[in-house]
Design an enzyme around this catalytic site. Sequence first.
Site, PDB file in Angstrom:
ATOM      1  N   GLY A 254     -47.687 -23.887-107.808  1.00  0.00           N
ATOM      2  CA  GLY A 254     -48.270 -23.676-109.134  1.00  0.00           C
ATOM      3  C   GLY A 254     -48.331 -24.906-110.016  1.00  0.00           C
TER       4      GLY A 254
ATOM      5  CG  ASN B  32     -53.662 -27.807-109.216  1.00  0.00           C
ATOM      6  OD1 ASN B  32     -54.308 -28.683-109.779  1.00  0.00           O
ATOM      7  ND2 ASN B  32     -53.249 -27.901-107.963  1.00  0.00           N
TER       8      ASN B  32
ATOM      9  CG  MET C  98     -52.825 -20.909-100.018  1.00  0.00           C
ATOM     10  SD  MET C  98     -54.024 -22.260 -99.805  1.00  0.00           S
ATOM     11  CE  MET C  98     -53.114 -23.631-100.499  1.00  0.00           C
ATOM     12  NE  ARG C  99     -54.570 -13.507 -98.189  1.00  0.00           N
ATOM     13  CZ  ARG C  99     -54.071 -13.512 -96.947  1.00  0.00           C
ATOM     14  NH1 ARG C  99     -53.139 -14.391 -96.609  1.00  0.00           N
ATOM     15  NH2 ARG C  99     -54.488 -12.640 -96.067  1.00  0.00           N
TER      16      ARG C  99
ATOM     17  CG  ASN D  28     -60.904 -23.035-104.435  1.00  0.00           C
ATOM     18  OD1 ASN D  28     -59.739 -22.678-104.635  1.00  0.00           O
ATOM     19  ND2 ASN D  28     -61.272 -23.655-103.333  1.00  0.00           N
TER      20      ASN D  28
ATOM     21  CG  HIS E  28     -60.622 -27.752-100.624  1.00  0.00           C
ATOM     22  ND1 HIS E  28     -59.963 -26.810 -99.853  1.00  0.00           N
ATOM     23  CD2 HIS E  28     -60.984 -28.741 -99.776  1.00  0.00           C
ATOM     24  CE1 HIS E  28     -59.938 -27.215 -98.598  1.00  0.00           C
ATOM     25  NE2 HIS E  28     -60.549 -28.388 -98.519  1.00  0.00           N
TER      26      HIS E  28
HETATM   27  C1  GAR Z   1     -53.462 -27.713-104.205  1.00  0.00           C
HETATM   28  O1  GAR Z   1     -53.372 -29.004-103.659  1.00  0.00           O
HETATM   29  C2  GAR Z   1     -54.820 -27.100-103.944  1.00  0.00           C
HETATM   30  O2  GAR Z   1     -55.840 -28.043-103.900  1.00  0.00           O
HETATM   31  C3  GAR Z   1     -54.605 -26.479-102.604  1.00  0.00           C
HETATM   32  O3  GAR Z   1     -53.322 -25.937-102.667  1.00  0.00           O
HETATM   33  C4  GAR Z   1     -52.506 -26.754-103.497  1.00  0.00           C
HETATM   34  C5  GAR Z   1     -51.758 -25.876-104.475  1.00  0.00           C
HETATM   35  O4  GAR Z   1     -50.826 -26.614-105.166  1.00  0.00           O
HETATM   36  N1  GAR Z   1     -55.591 -25.490-102.340  1.00  0.00           N
HETATM   37  C6  GAR Z   1     -56.081 -25.255-101.127  1.00  0.00           C
HETATM   38  O5  GAR Z   1     -55.724 -25.847-100.141  1.00  0.00           O
HETATM   39  C7  GAR Z   1     -57.137 -24.168-101.079  1.00  0.00           C
HETATM   40  N2  GAR Z   1     -57.841 -24.209 -99.839  1.00  0.00           N
HETATM   41  P1  GAR Z   1     -50.094 -26.026-106.461  1.00  0.00           P
HETATM   42  O6  GAR Z   1     -49.562 -24.655-106.069  1.00  0.00           O
HETATM   43  O7  GAR Z   1     -48.984 -26.988-106.730  1.00  0.00           O
HETATM   44  O8  GAR Z   1     -51.088 -25.955-107.564  1.00  0.00           O
END
Ligand code: GAR
Length: 206
Positions: free
Chosen positions: A30, A32, A108-109, A125, A127
């Site tokens: 979390g 982000n 992640m879904r 989203n 990525h």
């Molecule tokens: C982030 O780096 C995001 O870009 C990635 O998961 C991480 C979550 O970090 N998302 C994906 O890979 C989606 N396909 P966080 O929980 O610290 O925000």
Amino acid sequence: MNNALVSPSLNSNIKLDPPLQLGVMASGSGTNFEALAKAIAENKLNAQVKVLIYNNPDAKVRSRAEKWQIPAILIDHRQYKQREALDQKIVATFQEYGVEWVIMAGWMRIATQVLLDGFPDRVINIHPSLLPSFKGIRAIEQALAAGVKITGCTVHKVSLAVDSGEIIMQAAVPILPNDTPDTLHARVQVQEHIILPQAIALAAEI
Ligand code: GAR
């Protein structure tokens, strides 16, 4: 220090009135989510996070929501046989909280049409790659394995095809000779935290 290229450029301190009503979805740490909460607190994004939805009971994002006094609702995907049923519950929950824009911040879904129909053109989203390169899971590892010298992160609109919707903003991050998945991901995340709030403002202005 990170050498990063961010495109397109944007003024900080954009003011929109009334505030965007955000619903955030997250599966893990979390950071982000917290970067968004911080950007809002610092008046860099005129928005409110109405609610967080998380799907893993132990996800660290839950305690971050507590810290920011943002309601956090556990919707565990394991309780739903079909992805559409999960998304129906998510849409209903967001509607209950008056959400207008949905932000997948480490969710992640895979989204279904049910979620997209609930918030047409308003699901975003983040990525950890420069899309269209390295779609799907383990994007950081994919970039390291490919031997590219620059990777980064992308904020995009969500469409049914995974990691394929309209690109809103990207930031580039160099890959250093001794990078591991952890060191590279940490530098990518620095840029994610910068561009996610900016990209939301940009998308909402259009
Ligand atoms: C982030 O780096 C995001 O870009 C990635 O998961 C991480 C979550 O970090 N998302 C994906 O890979 C989606 N396909 P966080 O929980 O610290 O925000």
